[in-house]
Design a protein around this motif. Sequence first.
Motif, PDB file in Angstrom:
ATOM      1  N   SER A  47      -8.905 -30.934 -31.873  1.00  0.00           N
ATOM      2  CA  SER A  47      -7.466 -31.306 -31.615  1.00  0.00           C
ATOM      3  C   SER A  47      -7.496 -32.153 -33.174  1.00  0.00           C
ATOM      4  CB  SER A  47      -7.802 -32.076 -31.003  1.00  0.00           C
ATOM      5  OG  SER A  47      -6.983 -33.899 -30.959  1.00  0.00           O
ATOM      6  N   SER A  68      -6.603 -29.775 -23.445  1.00  0.00           N
ATOM      7  CA  SER A  68      -7.697 -29.022 -22.581  1.00  0.00           C
ATOM      8  C   SER A  68      -7.430 -28.113 -22.090  1.00  0.00           C
ATOM      9  CB  SER A  68      -8.922 -28.885 -23.151  1.00  0.00           C
ATOM     10  OG  SER A  68      -9.992 -27.912 -22.981  1.00  0.00           O
ATOM     11  N   VAL A 118      -4.482 -28.038 -31.003  1.00  0.00           N
ATOM     12  CA  VAL A 118      -5.502 -27.810 -30.004  1.00  0.00           C
ATOM     13  C   VAL A 118      -5.871 -26.207 -29.597  1.00  0.00           C
ATOM     14  CG1 VAL A 118      -6.720 -28.335 -27.959  1.00  0.00           C
ATOM     15  CG2 VAL A 118      -5.083 -30.265 -28.269  1.00  0.00           C
ATOM     16  N   SER A 137      -6.134 -35.430 -26.253  1.00  0.00           N
ATOM     17  CA  SER A 137      -6.056 -33.811 -25.831  1.00  0.00           C
ATOM     18  C   SER A 137      -7.148 -33.261 -25.026  1.00  0.00           C
ATOM     19  CB  SER A 137      -6.984 -33.773 -27.259  1.00  0.00           C
ATOM     20  OG  SER A 137      -7.890 -34.418 -27.095  1.00  0.00           O
TER      21      SER A 137
END
Length: 232
Positions: free
Chosen positions: A225, A118, A216, A114
């Motif tokens: 997440s 990001s 996300v 995740s």
Amino acid sequence: MDDNQHLSIKEWALEDRPREKLIYKGLASLSDAELLAILIGSGSARESAVELSRKILRDCNNNLNALGKKTVKDLKTSYHGIGDAKAICIVASLELGRRRKLQESEERQKISTSKDVSDIFQPILGDLPHEEFWVLMLNRSNKVIAKNKVSQGGISGTVIDVRLILKSAIDHLASSIILVHNHPSGNRQPSEADSRITKKMSEAGRIMDIPVLDHVVVTENSYFSYSDEGMI
């Protein structure tokens, strides 16, 4: 108090003027205010470009991310000596910085965690004053094929169309997708509406054999997440 504070920039010692300082001492020698002063070029009858830049940064708690949220209108109406040209220069320069950061983050194309998601979207969404919903499309190796902005809304929400998302995924021959949106409030926790759309998209993705791997939620300083929390 700095002895230069009562002098115009032209009266400063040559090595202390921002442009000359950059040439002779290098970029690292300049403060944020001095770099900003180079962008705006001149101040006003009341204060030098450096003094005006210090005031602008002070109002942003000396945080460039906060400055990046300012609009042309914000800058023009808040500061004497800042007109259209100077405000546009500041906004455009910060946007270039954001795009540079985005390109650097995209050098790593494979999505394994995740945080990879990001890293891609923080530069795009982290400091926006409104909400945007994006879809990251991946191939069978979890490498990024494309990223598409689906919709843009206000401070508290945006509307998405499941059919359009799936059509875009099919058009790109995506093997899987990841949903991404931001919370301008800074609260990374998903809302009930976020969870409903996640469930709806996951069900539709299963039917079309295009699984939703994650959703996300990005804020300025953190992210949430669904996959990490076992919610998808």
